[in-house]
Scaffold this motif. Sequence first.
Motif, PDB file in Angstrom:
ATOM      1  N   TYR A   1       0.805  -1.214   0.000  1.00 34.66           N
ATOM      2  CA  TYR A   1       0.000   0.000   0.000  1.00 34.66           C
ATOM      3  C   TYR A   1       0.842   1.269   0.000  1.00 34.66           C
ATOM      4  O   TYR A   1       1.890   1.341   0.651  1.00 34.66           O
ATOM      5  CB  TYR A   1      -0.927   0.026   1.217  1.00 34.66           C
ATOM      6  CG  TYR A   1      -2.036  -0.986   1.161  1.00 34.66           C
ATOM      7  CD1 TYR A   1      -3.190  -0.719   0.430  1.00 34.66           C
ATOM      8  CD2 TYR A   1      -1.937  -2.202   1.820  1.00 34.66           C
ATOM      9  CE1 TYR A   1      -4.219  -1.644   0.371  1.00 34.66           C
ATOM     10  CE2 TYR A   1      -2.962  -3.139   1.762  1.00 34.66           C
ATOM     11  CZ  TYR A   1      -4.095  -2.858   1.038  1.00 34.66           C
ATOM     12  OH  TYR A   1      -5.108  -3.772   0.963  1.00 34.66           O
ATOM     13  N   ASP A   2       0.364   2.284  -0.685  1.00 32.69           N
ATOM     14  CA  ASP A   2       0.919   3.630  -0.637  1.00 32.69           C
ATOM     15  C   ASP A   2       0.746   4.179   0.779  1.00 32.69           C
ATOM     16  O   ASP A   2      -0.171   3.782   1.504  1.00 32.69           O
ATOM     17  CB  ASP A   2       0.173   4.504  -1.658  1.00 32.69           C
ATOM     18  CG  ASP A   2       0.663   5.928  -1.691  1.00 32.69           C
ATOM     19  OD1 ASP A   2       1.586   6.208  -2.471  1.00 32.69           O
ATOM     20  OD2 ASP A   2       0.106   6.763  -0.958  1.00 32.69           O
ATOM     21  N   ALA A   3       1.617   5.105   1.176  1.00 28.63           N
ATOM     22  CA  ALA A   3       1.561   5.647   2.535  1.00 28.63           C
ATOM     23  C   ALA A   3       0.234   6.316   2.858  1.00 28.63           C
ATOM     24  O   ALA A   3      -0.174   6.395   4.018  1.00 28.63           O
ATOM     25  CB  ALA A   3       2.699   6.641   2.740  1.00 28.63           C
TER      26      ALA A   3
ATOM     27  N   ALA B   1     -13.381   2.309   7.403  1.00 26.35           N
ATOM     28  CA  ALA B   1     -12.367   2.577   6.394  1.00 26.35           C
ATOM     29  C   ALA B   1     -11.016   2.738   7.079  1.00 26.35           C
ATOM     30  O   ALA B   1     -10.920   3.235   8.200  1.00 26.35           O
ATOM     31  CB  ALA B   1     -12.722   3.842   5.624  1.00 26.35           C
ATOM     32  N   MET B   2      -9.963   2.298   6.402  1.00 27.60           N
ATOM     33  CA  MET B   2      -8.607   2.444   6.920  1.00 27.60           C
ATOM     34  C   MET B   2      -7.814   3.300   5.958  1.00 27.60           C
ATOM     35  O   MET B   2      -7.771   3.009   4.764  1.00 27.60           O
ATOM     36  CB  MET B   2      -7.939   1.085   7.087  1.00 27.60           C
ATOM     37  CG  MET B   2      -8.592   0.189   8.120  1.00 27.60           C
ATOM     38  SD  MET B   2      -7.719  -1.389   8.329  1.00 27.60           S
ATOM     39  CE  MET B   2      -8.110  -2.207   6.777  1.00 27.60           C
ATOM     40  N   THR B   3      -7.192   4.349   6.460  1.00 23.26           N
ATOM     41  CA  THR B   3      -6.370   5.221   5.635  1.00 23.26           C
ATOM     42  C   THR B   3      -5.036   5.463   6.308  1.00 23.26           C
ATOM     43  O   THR B   3      -4.986   5.783   7.493  1.00 23.26           O
ATOM     44  CB  THR B   3      -7.080   6.560   5.374  1.00 23.26           C
ATOM     45  OG1 THR B   3      -8.251   6.336   4.599  1.00 23.26           O
ATOM     46  CG2 THR B   3      -6.176   7.511   4.597  1.00 23.26           C
ATOM     47  N   GLY B   4      -3.962   5.307   5.562  1.00 19.61           N
ATOM     48  CA  GLY B   4      -2.628   5.553   6.074  1.00 19.61           C
ATOM     49  C   GLY B   4      -1.938   4.292   6.553  1.00 19.61           C
ATOM     50  O   GLY B   4      -2.572   3.294   6.910  1.00 19.61           O
ATOM     51  N   SER B   5      -0.618   4.334   6.559  1.00 21.92           N
ATOM     52  CA  SER B   5       0.200   3.162   6.868  1.00 21.92           C
ATOM     53  C   SER B   5      -0.067   2.583   8.251  1.00 21.92           C
ATOM     54  O   SER B   5      -0.145   1.361   8.419  1.00 21.92           O
ATOM     55  CB  SER B   5       1.682   3.531   6.749  1.00 21.92           C
ATOM     56  OG  SER B   5       2.007   3.961   5.451  1.00 21.92           O
ATOM     57  N   ALA B   6      -0.219   3.445   9.254  1.00 23.90           N
ATOM     58  CA  ALA B   6      -0.391   2.955  10.621  1.00 23.90           C
ATOM     59  C   ALA B   6      -1.679   2.158  10.775  1.00 23.90           C
ATOM     60  O   ALA B   6      -1.690   1.058  11.340  1.00 23.90           O
ATOM     61  CB  ALA B   6      -0.366   4.126  11.601  1.00 23.90           C
ATOM     62  N   ALA B   7      -2.778   2.711  10.259  1.00 26.47           N
ATOM     63  CA  ALA B   7      -4.069   2.035  10.388  1.00 26.47           C
ATOM     64  C   ALA B   7      -4.105   0.731   9.590  1.00 26.47           C
ATOM     65  O   ALA B   7      -4.586  -0.298  10.069  1.00 26.47           O
ATOM     66  CB  ALA B   7      -5.190   2.962   9.924  1.00 26.47           C
TER      67      ALA B   7
END
Length: 315
Positions: free
Chosen positions: A216-218, A229-235
């Motif tokens: 996945y993109d950052a 929904a999950m957005t971003g590397s951490a999630a």
Amino acid sequence: MRKYAVLTAAASVVAVAFLSGCSKPAETSALSPDTKKAVDALTANEVDFAAAAKAKDVEKMVSHYTASGELLAPGQTPSKNTDVLRYVWRQMMADPAFALDFKASRIEVAASNDFAYSTGTYTLTSTDPKTKAPATHSGGYVTVYKKVANGSWKAMEDIVTTASAPAAPASPQVVTNPPPKAAPDTAADEAAIRAQETQWAADWKAKDATKLAAHYDAAATVLQPATPAMTGSAAIGAGLAEVAKDPAIKVEFSPDSVTVAPSGDIAFSRGKFTQTATDPKTRKPATIHGAYVTVYRKQADGNWKAVADAASEEP
């Protein structure tokens, strides 16, 4: 394409803001005239698309798709081409309780200004077939667009999922890409994405959460049925790590098609998936299947990363 969270407990640990981790919206005043024109047209198109739904205008709704456009909606078999889409939208809008509203959260345009996608949220009210009473639910969507011969934008793929997300912002985030430094080799790019999906499936077989997150993109957004929904590397990393713990998890998928923008910076795949996971209610393995659409962005190092990943469960 990684259709995991619907049957797992991961949803309880990955509830995050829909746009957390996203890059700062681009200033449209800094865009080239052609790109600004594309962004403005896509933004207006999304508004007009939603207005057609609100007015229950079947023909106007269908006009927003290409002749071979496809709708992937929860609990329905894929609807492809104008005649089928007309039938499906007519059936939905014939429901007296029908009310659909949706709004884009992100719009990204390829450097070629002829290929783009949007992600956003929707709210749908319709008659529940069991209770015969109006019922409302919400979720997310990804729509892949291309510019057609007359210069307008039409949806190639329109996937809707019951993933939950906060309301879209007043103005969608705008993402654009610089022109490629060299002439793109779209055939090689397509082959690279197909190879990546093969590796991605192998990483699922190995239950390697670290390798899965690396696809996945950052600033990627993941929309899976019945989950936040999950957005971003951490999630995304946290969600995948939780899912990989499920002893029953098994995810299989393969792309039916891969399409690369002429500029070689944005692409998308569309395919089928089958998932087995532990049902949180029965504590027994359960299997679902459906379709997915994954949008990719080429990174600075030439590799491809998923930037929008949506799945829709089929009957």
